[in-house]
Design an enzyme around this catalytic site. Structure first.
Site, PDB file in Angstrom:
ATOM      1  N   ASP A  21       3.936 -13.371  -7.864  1.00  0.00           N
ATOM      2  CA  ASP A  21       3.062 -12.453  -7.135  1.00  0.00           C
ATOM      3  C   ASP A  21       1.952 -12.030  -8.089  1.00  0.00           C
ATOM      4  OD1 ASP A  21       2.173 -10.517  -5.216  1.00  0.00           O
ATOM      5  OD2 ASP A  21       4.238 -10.392  -4.487  1.00  0.00           O
ATOM      6  N   ASP A  73      -1.991 -10.939  -4.084  1.00  0.00           N
ATOM      7  CA  ASP A  73      -1.986  -9.642  -3.408  1.00  0.00           C
ATOM      8  C   ASP A  73      -3.404  -9.186  -3.050  1.00  0.00           C
ATOM      9  OD1 ASP A  73      -0.121  -7.311  -2.809  1.00  0.00           O
ATOM     10  OD2 ASP A  73      -1.582  -6.268  -4.072  1.00  0.00           O
ATOM     11  N   GLU A 123      -2.866 -13.009   0.191  1.00  0.00           N
ATOM     12  CA  GLU A 123      -2.635 -11.982   1.203  1.00  0.00           C
ATOM     13  C   GLU A 123      -3.991 -11.348   1.443  1.00  0.00           C
ATOM     14  OE1 GLU A 123      -0.366  -7.785   1.985  1.00  0.00           O
ATOM     15  OE2 GLU A 123      -1.671  -8.152   0.279  1.00  0.00           O
ATOM     16  N   HIS A 134       7.937  -8.049   2.832  1.00  0.00           N
ATOM     17  CA  HIS A 134       8.426  -6.754   2.333  1.00  0.00           C
ATOM     18  C   HIS A 134       7.598  -5.575   2.836  1.00  0.00           C
ATOM     19  CE1 HIS A 134       5.060  -7.815  -0.110  1.00  0.00           C
ATOM     20  NE2 HIS A 134       5.023  -6.589  -0.611  1.00  0.00           N
ATOM     21  N   ASP A 135       6.559  -5.843   3.618  1.00  0.00           N
ATOM     22  CA  ASP A 135       5.718  -4.766   4.163  1.00  0.00           C
ATOM     23  C   ASP A 135       5.914  -4.575   5.662  1.00  0.00           C
ATOM     24  OD1 ASP A 135       4.448  -4.331   1.705  1.00  0.00           O
ATOM     25  OD2 ASP A 135       2.833  -5.736   2.155  1.00  0.00           O
TER      26      ASP A 135
HETATM   27  O1  TEU Z   1      -0.135  -4.993   0.693  1.00  0.00           O
HETATM   28  C1  TEU Z   1      -1.430  -4.911   1.203  1.00  0.00           C
HETATM   29  C2  TEU Z   1      -1.723  -3.856   2.138  1.00  0.00           C
HETATM   30  O2  TEU Z   1      -2.854  -3.690   2.486  1.00  0.00           O
HETATM   31  C3  TEU Z   1      -0.654  -2.987   2.633  1.00  0.00           C
HETATM   32  O3  TEU Z   1      -1.007  -1.674   2.414  1.00  0.00           O
HETATM   33  C4  TEU Z   1      -0.473  -3.261   4.069  1.00  0.00           C
HETATM   34  O4  TEU Z   1      -1.627  -2.905   4.770  1.00  0.00           O
HETATM   35  C5  TEU Z   1       0.680  -2.434   4.542  1.00  0.00           C
HETATM   36  O5  TEU Z   1       1.767  -2.789   3.763  1.00  0.00           O
HETATM   37  C6  TEU Z   1       0.967  -2.620   6.000  1.00  0.00           C
HETATM   38  O6  TEU Z   1       1.613  -3.789   6.266  1.00  0.00           O
HETATM   39  C7  TEU Z   1       0.041  -5.474  -0.593  1.00  0.00           C
HETATM   40  C8  TEU Z   1       1.508  -5.544  -0.923  1.00  0.00           C
HETATM   41  O7  TEU Z   1       2.116  -6.503  -0.101  1.00  0.00           O
HETATM   42  C9  TEU Z   1       2.091  -4.179  -0.785  1.00  0.00           C
HETATM   43  O8  TEU Z   1       3.475  -4.171  -0.958  1.00  0.00           O
HETATM   44  C10 TEU Z   1       1.415  -3.293  -1.809  1.00  0.00           C
HETATM   45  O9  TEU Z   1       1.821  -1.974  -1.619  1.00  0.00           O
HETATM   46  C11 TEU Z   1      -0.116  -3.358  -1.712  1.00  0.00           C
HETATM   47  O10 TEU Z   1      -0.602  -4.669  -1.559  1.00  0.00           O
HETATM   48  C12 TEU Z   1      -0.738  -2.813  -2.976  1.00  0.00           C
HETATM   49  O11 TEU Z   1      -0.535  -3.682  -4.034  1.00  0.00           O
END
Ligand code: TEU
Length: 556
Positions: free
Chosen positions: A97, A203, A256, A325-326
């Protein structure tokens, strides 16, 4: 051109919730190594490893304080090297990542940059306050708001200026107008590629370059995004990383890309431009959500097929995913699981399989998130106190400001919280689900006695074995990987599409509802082929789809 990463299925590991090996309640690298056989067994050929770097964990490792060190919670660099080697023995390649939009505020660069005279000052985005009314009033440099729903400027007493952070205040944004930052990133890429990484999941990779810091347009969330999303400067940085580093290795990148639209995606993934190999977009998971993804609206299969068609046909190749994971667990989102506190609902198994069939019969590289393969569901926590995720807390604050009543706030947060995906993997029916001998860092879902890996391993009818079968079928069926995608039919509950390669074709019919659907004549006509797989075990469709059934037919 065919690349190795097109013919493999990927699996995302969120290390802190995967497998604990030393009974501290936190998953770790030796834990991952101990489960590589299970991952290999699934038929997976790529692992995306969420951050394992040194981090104070303000955002679970997405705030990195040293890109070349392993977080002691997860093990050592020697463990990481062993992981590369053990995975390679099983023909599994690992992508890391890459979190380079921001560092931790505890990163050495940032600590040094607090000093105005330091050469590191310009690694970050520091600006003086705007003058407010009245003496001593300091206003932030612009009106932007952040991804975690709060402020994006933090005042630093030591240097008398604000720094920009689009996420948590402990995640200061790097300054991509500074070529030295880009050089540092190249070194980080080389470091991990030389250790054996097969590429990177990048990311928030389309918001690196802040073209201007002018005030943003009115918006409920992420005000100001028009000044930094998918900017020309961002494209240039990606091309430079590719040209100077990535092209010299046998590796790939998956970006992403937040709030990305198809036109931006085309630029980012165009092979001849040399930026990214594929990307994660969000549209498909938002077909039943409104306002910044958090307010639910009715699911309609028709809408989903429309979005899938746009993306399947719009890009030559792309990443596929239903969970990460989000995100909420897909059986609780598009499937039938709802939020079962006790055992899984009646249609849980059927819908988990139907969703597996969906993801694994699309064109692209599929990414499966840990636990998805056993149909893990959303968490069953009782209050905000059980939630660790910074974003959930930020959202709660924003909704409070908007005077949304408590019961609604909780209902929406429960359905969308990122912690839904972050509860420990349910390996068996023993205490703590076989994840750890100690109390896990985040609660285990109460349904682990019914939904766990051990219970499914030898059950031919299990969700796990369905995933294994479909992955293996996909790997041996070129049409399912490389075939063109063609939509055939959709209504509120059902969708039908076809994959075509040369004279070969496969038809997929999916029922996203609790209804036994008798298909209209036109739709039933598409199901003339021979049933290859059905989630219910039926061999004939008879123009009907039982609740949550998925069917794959050859020809048709
Ligand atoms: O997530 C990107 C992001 O924009 C997130 O805030 C997303 O909008 C939210 O999770 C809703 O789905 C990435 C990573 O995947 C996340 O875990 C991190 O918190 C974020 O970047 C910051 O690095």
């Amino acid at each position: 051109m065919k690349a190795w990463w097109k013919d493999r299925v990927a699996y995302q590991i969120y290390p802190r919730s995967f497998q604990d090996s030393n009974n501290d309640g936190m998953g770790d690298i030796p834990g991952i190594i101990s489960r590589l056989d299970e991952i290999g067994d699934l038929g997976v050929g790529i692992i995306w490893l969420s951050p394992v770097y040194k981090s104070p964990d303000a955002d679970n490792g997405y705030d990195i304080s040293d890109y070349r060190e392993i977080n002691p919670k997860f093990g050592t660099m020697a463990d990481m090297e062993r992981l590369f080697a053990e995975a390679a023995k099983r023909d599994i390649r690992i992508i890391m990542d890459l979190v380079i939009n921001h560092t931790s505020d505890e990163h050495e660069w940032f600590r040094k940059s607090r000093d105005r005279a330091s050469p590191y000052r310009d690694y970050y985005i520091w600006r003086p306050p705007r003058n407010g009314k009245g003496p001593g009033r300091r206003l932030p440099p612009n009106n932007w708001t952040g991804f975690f729903m709060g402020d994006v400027w933090e005042y630093d007493e030591q240097s008398g200026e604000f720094y920009l952070h689009l996420f948590d205040r402990k995640q200061p944004d790097l300054n991509y107008k500074n070529p030295r930052v880009v050089e540092e990133v190249k070194e980080i890429l080389r470091f991990w590629l030389d250790k054996g990484a097969a590429g990177f999941r990048c990311d928030v990779i389309n918001i690196l370059y802040k073209t201007s810091l002018a005030d943003g347009k009115r918006a409920l969330a992420v005000r100001g995004i028009e000044h930094y999303k998918s900017q020309e400067g961002n494209h240039a940085v990606l091309r430079e990383l590719r040209r100077d580093v990535l092209d010299k290795y046998d590796c790939f990148t998956v970006g992403e890309t937040v709030m990305v639209d198809l036109d931006e995606a085309k630029l980012l993934c165009d092979e001849s431009r040399g930026e990214l190999d594929m990307l994660f977009y969000f549209d498909h998971l938002e077909v039943d959500r409104r306002i910044a993804q958090y307010v639910p609206k009715k699911f309609r299969a028709k809408r989903l097929l429309k979005v899938m068609t746009k993306w399947q046909r719009g890009l030559d190749w792309n990443a596929l995913y239903l969970e990460n994971h989000d995100q909420a667990r897909i059986v609780s989102h598009f499937g039938a699981a709802g939020n079962p506190a006790g055992g899984p609902g009646k249609h849980w198994r059927q819908s988990a399989k139907m969703l597996a069939l969906f993801e694994l019969t699309l064109r692209g590289t599929p990414f499966i998130f840990q636990g998805q393969e056993i149909g893990m569901t959303n968490f069953d926590f009782e209050s905000l106190d059980d939630i660790d995720d910074v974003l959930s807390h930020g959202l709660n604050g924003l909704m409070k400001k908007l005077r949304i009543p408590g019961f609604l706030r909780w209902k929406w947060l429960k359905a969308s919280s990122r912690d839904n995906a972050r509860t420990p993997v349910q390996w068996d029916a023993s205490e703590n689900a076989g994840f750890s001998g100690a109390r896990p860092w985040l609660g285990v879902n109460g349904n682990y006695r019914h939904i766990n890996y051990a219970a499914q391993k030898d059950d031919p009818d299990s969700v796990l074995n369905f995933y294994k079968n479909i992955i293996s079928l996909r790997k041996s069926t070129e049409c399912l990987v490389h075939g063109e995608f063609a939509p055939l039919y959709a209504d509120n509950r059902v969708m039908i599409y076809r994959r075509e390669l040369g004279d070969e074709s496969y038809t997929v019919a999916l029922n996203f509802s609790f209804r036994d659907v008798k298909l209209p004549k036109r739709a039933a006509g598409f199901l003339g082929g021979a049933v290859v797989v059905s989630t219910s075990g039926r061999r004939e469709t008879e123009g009907r789809l039982p609740p949550w059934e998925g069917v794959l037919l050859k020809g048709g």
